[in-house]
Enzyme design. Sequence first.
Site, PDB file in Angstrom:
ATOM      1  CB  SER A   1       4.624   0.328 -15.349  1.00  0.00           C
ATOM      2  OG  SER A   1       5.508  -0.502 -16.087  1.00  0.00           O
TER       3      SER A   1
ATOM      4  CE1 TYR B   1       4.386  -3.741 -15.203  1.00  0.00           C
ATOM      5  CE2 TYR B   1       3.254  -4.599 -13.285  1.00  0.00           C
ATOM      6  CZ  TYR B   1       4.162  -3.738 -13.848  1.00  0.00           C
ATOM      7  OH  TYR B   1       4.844  -2.851 -13.053  1.00  0.00           O
TER       8      TYR B   1
HETATM    9  P1  NAP Z   1       6.624  -5.589  -4.847  1.00  0.00           P
HETATM   10  O1  NAP Z   1       7.973  -5.524  -4.254  1.00  0.00           O
HETATM   11  O2  NAP Z   1       6.143  -6.853  -5.479  1.00  0.00           O
HETATM   12  O3  NAP Z   1       5.537  -5.084  -3.751  1.00  0.00           O
HETATM   13  C1  NAP Z   1       4.176  -5.063  -4.127  1.00  0.00           C
HETATM   14  C2  NAP Z   1       3.377  -4.823  -2.872  1.00  0.00           C
HETATM   15  O4  NAP Z   1       1.979  -4.854  -3.202  1.00  0.00           O
HETATM   16  C3  NAP Z   1       3.604  -5.914  -1.818  1.00  0.00           C
HETATM   17  O5  NAP Z   1       3.630  -5.327  -0.538  1.00  0.00           O
HETATM   18  C4  NAP Z   1       2.364  -6.777  -1.985  1.00  0.00           C
HETATM   19  O6  NAP Z   1       2.005  -7.461  -0.838  1.00  0.00           O
HETATM   20  C5  NAP Z   1       1.333  -5.713  -2.277  1.00  0.00           C
HETATM   21  N1  NAP Z   1       0.114  -6.304  -2.851  1.00  0.00           N
HETATM   22  C6  NAP Z   1       0.027  -7.188  -3.861  1.00  0.00           C
HETATM   23  N2  NAP Z   1      -1.265  -7.482  -4.093  1.00  0.00           N
HETATM   24  C7  NAP Z   1      -2.005  -6.766  -3.191  1.00  0.00           C
HETATM   25  C8  NAP Z   1      -3.405  -6.640  -2.927  1.00  0.00           C
HETATM   26  N3  NAP Z   1      -4.322  -7.334  -3.621  1.00  0.00           N
HETATM   27  N4  NAP Z   1      -3.794  -5.812  -1.931  1.00  0.00           N
HETATM   28  C9  NAP Z   1      -2.884  -5.130  -1.194  1.00  0.00           C
HETATM   29  N5  NAP Z   1      -1.533  -5.199  -1.393  1.00  0.00           N
HETATM   30  C10 NAP Z   1      -1.121  -6.016  -2.388  1.00  0.00           C
HETATM   31  O7  NAP Z   1       6.500  -4.490  -5.978  1.00  0.00           O
HETATM   32  P2  NAP Z   1       7.318  -3.135  -6.186  1.00  0.00           P
HETATM   33  O8  NAP Z   1       8.446  -3.377  -7.111  1.00  0.00           O
HETATM   34  O9  NAP Z   1       7.554  -2.471  -4.868  1.00  0.00           O
HETATM   35  O10 NAP Z   1       6.224  -2.336  -7.032  1.00  0.00           O
HETATM   36  C11 NAP Z   1       5.258  -1.510  -6.393  1.00  0.00           C
HETATM   37  C12 NAP Z   1       4.433  -0.908  -7.513  1.00  0.00           C
HETATM   38  O11 NAP Z   1       5.308  -0.289  -8.464  1.00  0.00           O
HETATM   39  C13 NAP Z   1       3.624  -1.940  -8.298  1.00  0.00           C
HETATM   40  O12 NAP Z   1       2.397  -1.365  -8.693  1.00  0.00           O
HETATM   41  C14 NAP Z   1       4.496  -2.182  -9.543  1.00  0.00           C
HETATM   42  O13 NAP Z   1       3.719  -2.620 -10.646  1.00  0.00           O
HETATM   43  C15 NAP Z   1       5.049  -0.823  -9.768  1.00  0.00           C
HETATM   44  N6  NAP Z   1       6.285  -0.753 -10.550  1.00  0.00           N
HETATM   45  C16 NAP Z   1       7.386  -1.455 -10.156  1.00  0.00           C
HETATM   46  C17 NAP Z   1       8.563  -1.312 -10.906  1.00  0.00           C
HETATM   47  C18 NAP Z   1       9.826  -2.042 -10.563  1.00  0.00           C
HETATM   48  O14 NAP Z   1      10.748  -2.036 -11.426  1.00  0.00           O
HETATM   49  N7  NAP Z   1       9.943  -2.636  -9.400  1.00  0.00           N
HETATM   50  C19 NAP Z   1       8.595  -0.455 -11.987  1.00  0.00           C
HETATM   51  C20 NAP Z   1       7.417   0.209 -12.364  1.00  0.00           C
HETATM   52  C21 NAP Z   1       6.279   0.066 -11.615  1.00  0.00           C
HETATM   53  P3  NAP Z   1       2.358  -9.041  -0.729  1.00  0.00           P
HETATM   54  O15 NAP Z   1       3.809  -9.126  -0.473  1.00  0.00           O
HETATM   55  O16 NAP Z   1       1.509  -9.522   0.418  1.00  0.00           O
HETATM   56  O17 NAP Z   1       1.964  -9.676  -2.042  1.00  0.00           O
HETATM   57  C1  GCO Z   2       9.265  -6.455 -16.448  1.00  0.00           C
HETATM   58  C2  GCO Z   2       9.419  -5.593 -15.239  1.00  0.00           C
HETATM   59  C3  GCO Z   2       8.768  -4.247 -15.467  1.00  0.00           C
HETATM   60  C4  GCO Z   2       8.882  -3.401 -14.232  1.00  0.00           C
HETATM   61  C5  GCO Z   2       8.285  -2.063 -14.422  1.00  0.00           C
HETATM   62  C6  GCO Z   2       8.960  -1.267 -15.489  1.00  0.00           C
HETATM   63  O1  GCO Z   2       9.103  -7.676 -16.294  1.00  0.00           O
HETATM   64  O2  GCO Z   2       9.321  -5.888 -17.547  1.00  0.00           O
HETATM   65  O3  GCO Z   2       8.866  -6.209 -14.089  1.00  0.00           O
HETATM   66  O4  GCO Z   2       7.441  -4.403 -15.835  1.00  0.00           O
HETATM   67  O5  GCO Z   2       8.246  -3.988 -13.167  1.00  0.00           O
HETATM   68  O6  GCO Z   2       6.913  -2.098 -14.590  1.00  0.00           O
HETATM   69  O7  GCO Z   2       8.476   0.057 -15.422  1.00  0.00           O
END
Ligand code: NAP
Ligand code: GCO
Length: 260
Positions: A143, A156
């Site tokens: 992230s 986080y």
């Molecule tokens: P999301 O839409 O919230 O999806 C997260 C997924 O993880 C959901 O399918 C959720 O299932 C699953 N999950 C949560 N807890 C779990 C567990 N204990 N065991 C198995 N599955 C679990 O998140 P996203 O935005 O796609 O993000 C995916 C990854 O990218 C995360 O690691 C997040 O921190 C990272 N990330 C996101 C962003 C962003 O801007 N979106 C940026 C940087 C990094 P449920 O629906 O059942 O909870």
């Molecule tokens: C926040 C956002 C971020 C993104 C991502 C950025 O609240 O700042 O959720 O943390 O999820 O991790 O890279």
Amino acid sequence: MNFRLDGKVALITGASYGIGFAIAKGMAEAGATIVFNDIKQELVDKGLAAYKEIGIEAHGYVCDVTDEDAVAQFVAKVEEEVGKINILVNNAGIIMRIPMVEMTAAQFRKVIDIDLNGPFIMSKAVIPSMIKNGGGKIINICSMMSELGRETVSAYAAAKGGLKMLTRNIASEYGEYNIQCNGIGPGYIATPQTAPLRTEGHPFNSFIISKTPAARWGNAEDLAGPAVFLASEASDFVNGHILYVDGGILAYIGKQPAND
Ligand code: NAP
Ligand code: GCO
């Protein structure tokens, strides 16, 4: 150079939707067989239907990445029913946006458990087979918060900072077995996780646009190509690297406010 994934089994955690789904779609298009998990059967079923809709016969399982026994059974089931796992993407993750002094220890621990212990448990479960298999690929979804802090995301950021170093340590400890472990650090991506920050008129919306040279939120699809690269033979000498896919956020001080 080979960017293809034909004959490979890719396990993407938490990939019923969001970033995991987009990465799985990209890997399937590169030839991989897709395995994913979620914590609820109903979401696994929804995910299977969504994959089928785009022509992907994925394999879905219910498994909580924080449950070590369940993960061991999950991995054994996948290896029996689908095949040896060549690629692991530790994508599953949550965020809680709470001012640190108002956050309970239990809430802090829950975020660390899913976002950091989960990737440890999943990686520990697949590495022995990867060693037996002559190698493998592990991709940890880090992230911006692996590098930067901001208000309300202390747990986080601690988890994602730890995940950066877990990535480097797996690379260090298992590189000699032809296992490459790298990270992808997405910028701000439009998924359910960031939906609360993108509501109409939310100040964070314009803030992120001003901090991103690409002047836009990322799409989950923006992460598929980098993930396929790190899962393919084309990255066999890339190890312990965090590939930031952020539209330039980490390189940019931010747009100067217009003169009023
Ligand atoms: P999301 O839409 O919230 O999806 C997260 C997924 O993880 C959901 O399918 C959720 O299932 C699953 N999950 C949560 N807890 C779990 C567990 N204990 N065991 C198995 N599955 C679990 O998140 P996203 O935005 O796609 O993000 C995916 C990854 O990218 C995360 O690691 C997040 O921190 C990272 N990330 C996101 C962003 C962003 O801007 N979106 C940026 C940087 C990094 P449920 O629906 O059942 O909870
Ligand atoms: C926040 C956002 C971020 C993104 C991502 C950025 O609240 O700042 O959720 O943390 O999820 O991790 O890279």
